[in-house]
Every structure is written in structure tokens, then in C-alpha cells.
Design an enzyme around this catalytic site. Sequence first.
Site, mmCIF file in Angstrom:
data_model
loop_
_atom_site.group_PDB
_atom_site.id
_atom_site.type_symbol
_atom_site.label_atom_id
_atom_site.label_comp_id
_atom_site.label_asym_id
_atom_site.label_seq_id
_atom_site.Cartn_x
_atom_site.Cartn_y
_atom_site.Cartn_z
ATOM 1 C CE LYS A 1 -6.874 -5.906 5.459
ATOM 2 N NZ LYS A 1 -6.096 -4.724 5.037
HETATM 3 C C1 LIG Z 1 -4.633 -4.934 4.166
HETATM 4 C C2 LIG Z 1 -4.006 -5.793 3.150
HETATM 5 C C3 LIG Z 1 -2.617 -6.006 3.080
HETATM 6 C C4 LIG Z 1 -1.628 -5.239 3.898
HETATM 7 O O1 LIG Z 1 -1.809 -5.272 5.251
HETATM 8 P P1 LIG Z 1 -1.185 -4.101 6.179
HETATM 9 O O2 LIG Z 1 -1.421 -4.621 7.549
HETATM 10 O O3 LIG Z 1 -1.936 -2.856 5.863
HETATM 11 O O4 LIG Z 1 0.273 -4.003 5.851
HETATM 12 C C5 LIG Z 1 -2.133 -6.903 2.143
HETATM 13 N N1 LIG Z 1 -2.949 -7.544 1.295
HETATM 14 C C6 LIG Z 1 -4.277 -7.352 1.304
HETATM 15 C C7 LIG Z 1 -5.136 -8.105 0.347
HETATM 16 C C8 LIG Z 1 -4.848 -6.455 2.215
HETATM 17 O O5 LIG Z 1 -6.175 -6.251 2.206
#
Ligand SMILES: *Cc1c(COP(=O)(O)O)cnc(C)c1O
Length: 378
Positions: free
Chosen positions: A182
Site C-alpha cells: 500500500k
Molecule cells: C490490501 C487490502 C485488504 C487487506 O489488507 P491487509 O492489510 O493486507 O490485511 C483488504 N481489502 C483490500 C481492497 C485491499 O486492497
Amino acid sequence: MIPFNIPPVTGNEITYLKEAIENKKICGDGPFTKKCHAWLENKLGGSSKVLLTTSGTTALEMAALLCNIQAGDEVIMPSFTFCSTADAFVQRGAKIVFVDIRPDTMNIDENKIERAITPKTKAICAVHYAGVACEMDTIMTIARKHNLKVVEDAAQAICSEYKGRALGTIGDYGCLSFHETKNFSMGEGGAVIINTGNEDYERAEVIREKGTDRSKFLRGQIDKYTWRDYGSSYLPSDLNAAYLFAQLEQAEKIQMHRMNCWNTYYNSLKELEVSKKIVLPTVPAGCLHNAHMFYILTKNIEERTELISFLKENGVGSAFHYIPLHSAPAGIKFGRFDGKDEITTAYSERLVRLPMYYGLSDVDIQKVIKNVKDFYLK
Ligand SMILES: *Cc1c(COP(=O)(O)O)cnc(C)c1O
């Protein structure tokens, strides 16, 4: 090889980690967690409360608990999303009702939500794909009319806006992710955003602290803490928060770089869209995106497979996602698709993500662009 992703590092991470270690403050809700909360609450406009979590996944789990999802409830969401979006509600016994997406943004089609509502529907989960907002005015109107909760999966959408409002602050709850893929990272981590007032925020604190009122105790508001409700351990170590805070302090720099990358891709690949070889992402009017990812749509799955291997042969990493949840084994077991799957499967099979990370050099972007053009023009 130009990798598809490299986790962001801005420089002060080591300094802050050292500080946390030397001050012997490494458990949850320490000084760096507080700094991250303050930064995020300010960034989100000042009227929402934020709690760091151990992941975007656990932020969604907290949101499902805060929505009081019970066995047999139905939750509406797109099928084109990460499995955690659905799993958080499935864990509470919910049935997932998948709705088709829009071809322009890959977000839930707001015009197909209302027909999916039944007397069992409890919540709508809006996923802001690629940091581009869902049509939140329509979604909020439908939710209020039918008395439904709204959870925004804003895992990809930190710093994005819809009509001037930060994503994650429009529904009842918002969920952020700080996974290494992210825009800002803490290795593994996330945050839940609470937009429903102080009483609900205190409930969120209890859920996050193993069902106890330890947060109030640490603030000196009560002289001992007890087990008050259900919950779990959803708070991250202050070591992770120290890493995140270094990133948040450099947010503007990270965002400017990502936006430059995004614009370079967009402007350079525009000619391929004009000549109808590929389709580029759409950012609707009123949406401010955050350059979370750059994707293109190929003609079909065969062309996508060829493009990915062509790029790989030429030293460029790329990726695709998601296998629509309604066609996954767990999706078949725990969900149903409402209406016809006109866009979800067809479009998900065409999507390719190009390298996008903080520190991606201009030379490397030009190499990616050249290779995409070579594939289509030779
Ligand atoms: C990355 C992501 C998640 C999960 O986040 P984590 O921190 O990896 O648990 C959930 N929903 C979406 C749309 C994502 O891109």
C-alpha cells in the site's frame, strides 16, 4: 528486473525504531501509535476517530463486529475485491451478496445495489478500488433508506477523496491497510476509522483491547480495567507504528512521487487507448485518487497472459488480480451473486497492474512504457 512492488522506506524508520526500543516502549498504543492516530485523524478531516490495527483484514473484522453482524445477515459487496473484504463478515456468520461492478472504475455498480437488498440485508461494503471512490452519494442514500450500515474498504484509498471528503470517513466505518503493497506501510498493519461518535468509538476501543476497557484505564479515567464485552487483540506493536509514522511524516513526498509515476504512465500510454489497443483507468469527476496503482485493461485473458510473459522476458514485473470471489470455493460456499455477472469476470480477466512504488525511477518507468508499447506496436 524491475519488480512489481518494493515496500516504501523514507529514511527515518530506523531512527524511530531505535527510539521505541531504547525507550522500552514496544507494546501497543505507545507514543508512535498515538502520533499515527493524531496524524491520521487530522488527515481525515478531524471529525473521525482512528485506531491502528494489525492489518487491513483485522480492521475489516473490527468493522464487522461494530456493525453487529449476526448469523444469517446478508452483506452486499463487489465480487472483485480481496478475500478479506468478505471473510471479515463471513466469520460473523453472514452470507455475502455479490453485486456486479462498473466497467469504468471496477467499483461496485451503485445502480445494482438496491435490487440485491432483502429483509436480511444488514450492511453494504464499498471497496474503493485503486483508491478511486465508489459513488458514495448514491450508496449512502440507499443505505439510509433501508437502514443499512456502510463499511468503506478504503484499504487502497488513503489520501483519496470523494467530493472533498476523505475516503473512509463517509460510511459508518472505514478500513485502511498499511501492508507493504500500500502507499504507506508498517509491514503488516491497518486502521479502522469510526465515524459514528464517541460512544461507538469507546466500544471499538474495547473490541480492540481483548474486550476490556484497558484504554480508559491507560488514560486514567478508571482505576482498574475489566472484561466488558467480546473482542480480540487488534492493536499493533509500537515498533510497527514507529515505522508507519516515519512514512506518514513523508506522506506528501511519497504521494507526489506516486502521482508523477501515475501521470507518466497515463500520458505515455494514452496513444494506445486512442488506437483502441488498451483501456486506461477512469477517475470520475469529483474523485481525487491517490495513485495507489496503475492498471491497464487488455483485450482479453489470452492477450493479458501474453503481455505479462512478454514483460517478464524483458525484465518488467507485473501482476493481475482478483479472481472474483463468487467463483472461489469459499465464495460459492458463503455467498451468492445477485443478478448477472456482466462485468466482474470479463473485466477482471483483462486487468494488468504495472510496477508502482515509491522510488520507482523515471528510467525504469520509461522502460516499462517502452515494453508495453513494443508489445502492442510491433
Ligand atoms: C490490501 C487490502 C485488504 C487487506 O489488507 P491487509 O492489510 O493486507 O490485511 C483488504 N481489502 C483490500 C481492497 C485491499 O486492497
